[in-house]
Design an enzyme around this catalytic site. Structure first.
Site, PDB file in Angstrom:
ATOM      1  CG  HIS A 152      26.901 -53.437  28.332  1.00 25.35           C
ATOM      2  ND1 HIS A 152      25.961 -54.424  28.450  1.00 25.35           N
ATOM      3  CD2 HIS A 152      28.087 -54.071  28.142  1.00 25.35           C
ATOM      4  CE1 HIS A 152      26.546 -55.598  28.334  1.00 25.35           C
ATOM      5  NE2 HIS A 152      27.840 -55.405  28.166  1.00 25.35           N
ATOM      6  CG  HIS A 159      26.677 -59.172  27.900  1.00 26.79           C
ATOM      7  ND1 HIS A 159      27.604 -58.493  27.165  1.00 26.79           N
ATOM      8  CD2 HIS A 159      25.641 -59.397  27.054  1.00 26.79           C
ATOM      9  CE1 HIS A 159      27.156 -58.319  25.924  1.00 26.79           C
ATOM     10  NE2 HIS A 159      25.967 -58.883  25.836  1.00 26.79           N
ATOM     11  CG  ASP A 196      31.586 -53.075  26.902  1.00 30.63           C
ATOM     12  OD1 ASP A 196      32.441 -53.934  27.152  1.00 30.63           O
ATOM     13  OD2 ASP A 196      30.577 -53.294  26.215  1.00 30.63           O
ATOM     14  CG  HIS A 205      36.094 -56.527  27.365  1.00 33.32           C
ATOM     15  ND1 HIS A 205      35.529 -57.718  27.752  1.00 33.32           N
ATOM     16  CD2 HIS A 205      35.081 -55.627  27.363  1.00 33.32           C
ATOM     17  CE1 HIS A 205      34.236 -57.554  27.964  1.00 33.32           C
ATOM     18  NE2 HIS A 205      33.931 -56.289  27.741  1.00 33.32           N
TER      19      HIS A 205
HETATM   20  O1  DOR Z   1      30.612 -55.713  21.968  1.00 40.85           O
HETATM   21  C1  DOR Z   1      31.105 -56.334  22.873  1.00 40.85           C
HETATM   22  N1  DOR Z   1      32.399 -56.702  22.857  1.00 40.85           N
HETATM   23  N2  DOR Z   1      30.361 -56.680  23.923  1.00 40.85           N
HETATM   24  C2  DOR Z   1      30.811 -57.511  24.870  1.00 40.85           C
HETATM   25  O2  DOR Z   1      30.083 -57.821  25.771  1.00 40.85           O
HETATM   26  C3  DOR Z   1      32.146 -58.099  24.790  1.00 40.85           C
HETATM   27  C4  DOR Z   1      33.024 -57.216  24.020  1.00 40.85           C
HETATM   28  C5  DOR Z   1      34.325 -57.845  23.663  1.00 40.85           C
HETATM   29  O3  DOR Z   1      34.950 -58.410  24.564  1.00 40.85           O
HETATM   30  O4  DOR Z   1      34.765 -57.711  22.530  1.00 40.85           O
END
Ligand code: DOR
Length: 455
Positions: free
Chosen positions: A246, A192, A317, A75
């Protein structure tokens, strides 16, 4: 003087080459001490000894030369949340960590759900990305009927569904909509998998306790299991292949091990390394992520699944949030931890500890993501393939430190961890971009091509 025939030669390293008896998509490796010559972004010669000249030579004696590591879940927050990360900083973190290619997630602001927003991301990455890049398109209630077309855009790694809400607004919580999305299109869909209805019913556990130790109590095993069970049923009904991101529970692994014809599986270094309650005692909300880090029995079961073939891919992730955001009282603190820069060192340290072989690790981050997502021309040290290479020193001892982290968030949950095994050189599209923890060239990342997309 004659022009050097090669741009780059990697000399004397122990190379993980595809096994000669397997020319298929998912070869095992053999280790051979060979030289690799690169020209115009491609591997052009692999031979015991290459003595012609090159513009640049890397002496790799004592080092292992791997196909470029692919992190298929990051991300990078651009557009909209660039105080946490952007495509430049995120990909800089990637190459410093030995990652040559990233697939970026659609939960930016705005979310990546249209042709225009997807093209905007490609435009932003051009000449700024240090690693090769592709982007996922987000599925939402407003683009369901378009999704079969959207997934075919060039450089699109596929469709992403959030069944449970996490960072951002993307959410497809109900079975009817899920069935429609899985019914449109043909590429593997990534998911997810947490049950939104159960998350809503139980949110009071997090709010009332205000204690991050309850993160895996709120987002409990049943939240993950019921979602994955529903998802598998719909995947079977529609005949659509899925990739479950995950996976965090032993119970899901027990289910997924018998579903390999339809479901591939991703696990994270966090879920293989950290466990509750220790991680929450030590790190508080800096260990908070979705799906949560759980008790050690899950970590042990995930390791078993990684070794028995249930698991296909390791992704990071990478989900950075600033310290100011993470310091908010739980559950106002956002979920997510950074990881693109630490994936390789953390996993090499597990290789050093004998938890998995180097070959198994490499398969999980090179040939397997290429097979799962239909990546063209990457993932193997083979003549004609893209020259993406990760060189590692399996014996190097280092301590992971926040000061090494290039992500805008500036921290890692692995700060202070001593590891053995470290990336020494990163080669992206034929260019040496990282050497001994330094970025040595401006951005060289190129968009990734896929078998199934148009163009
Ligand atoms: O903990 C997480 N943060 N899980 C996710 O699926 C998205 C991610 C985020 O984009 O911050």
């Amino acid at each position: 003087m004659a022009e050097a025939p090669y741009d780059l030669i990697i000399k004397g390293g122990t190379c993980l080459l595809p096994h000669p008896s397997d020319q298929g998509l998912n070869p095992r490796f053999i280790e051979q001490q060979v030289d690799i010559a690169i020209a115009n972004g491609r591997i052009v010669k692999i031979k015991e000894s290459i003595n012609e000249s090159a513009k640049q030579t890397i002496v790799a004696n004592g080092l292992h030369v791997l196909p470029g590591v692919i992190d298929s879940q990051v991300h990078f927050r651009e557009p909209g949340l660039t105080h946490k990360e952007d495509l430049e900083s995120g990909t800089r973190a990637a190459i410093l960590g030995g990652v040559t290619t990233i697939f970026e997630m659609p939960n930016t602001n705005p979310a990546t759900t249209t042709v225009e927003l997807f093209q905007d991301k490609l435009n932003r990455a051009k000449n700024r990305a240090h690693a090769n890049y592709a982007f996922f398109i987000g599925a939402g209630h407003d683009n369901i009927s378009e999704i079969g077309k959207l997934e075919l855009m060039p450089h699109c790694s596929g469709v992403k569904i959030f069944m449970g809400s996490s960072t951002g607004s993307l959410l497809v919580e109900d079975d009817a909509s899920l069935e429609k999305i899985l019914g449109f299109g043909r590429r593997r869909v990534i998911v997810h998998s947490e049950d939104e209805m159960r998350l809503r019913e139980r949110k009071h556990i997090a709010v009332d306790s205000a204690d991050v130790h309850n993160h895996p109590v709120w987002r409990d095993v049943e939240t993950a299991v019921s979602s994955t069970t529903r998802l598998l049923k719909i995947a079977r009904k529609t005949g659509r292949k899925i990739h479950v991101l995950h996976v965090s529970t032993g119970e899901e692994m027990d289910i997924l091990k018998d579903q390999k014809d339809i479901a591939t599986v991703e696990v994270l270094p966090q879920h293989l390394t950290l466990y509750a309650p220790d991680c929450y005692d030590r790190l508080g909300t800096y260990a908070q992520q979705n799906p949560p880090i759980r008790e050690k029995r899950h970590l042990d079961r995930i390791w078993k699944a990684l070794l028995d073939g249930t698991v296909d891919v390791i992704g990071s992730d990478h989900a950075p949030h600033t310290r100011e955001e993470k310091d908010r009282p739980y559950p106002s603190s956002p979920s997510g931890v950074p990881g693109v820069q630490t994936l390789v060192p953390i996993m090499l340290n597990h290789v050093h500890d004998g938890k998995l072989s180097l070959h198994r690790f490499v398969e999980l981050v090179t040939t397997n993501p290429c097979r799962v997502f239909g990546v063209k021309n990457k993932g193997q040290l083979r003549e004609g393939f893209d020259a993406d290479v990760t060189i590692v020193d399996l014996k190097k001892n280092k301590t992971i430190d926040n000061s090494w982290i290039a992500s805008k968030c500036g921290w890692t949950p692995f700060h202070g961890m001593k590891v053995t095994g470290w990336p020494t050189h990163t080669i992206v599209s034929g260019k040496l971009v990282m050497e001994n923890d330094q970025v040595v060239l401006p951005s060289q990342g190129q968009p990734v091509n896929f078998e199934d997309t148009e163009g």
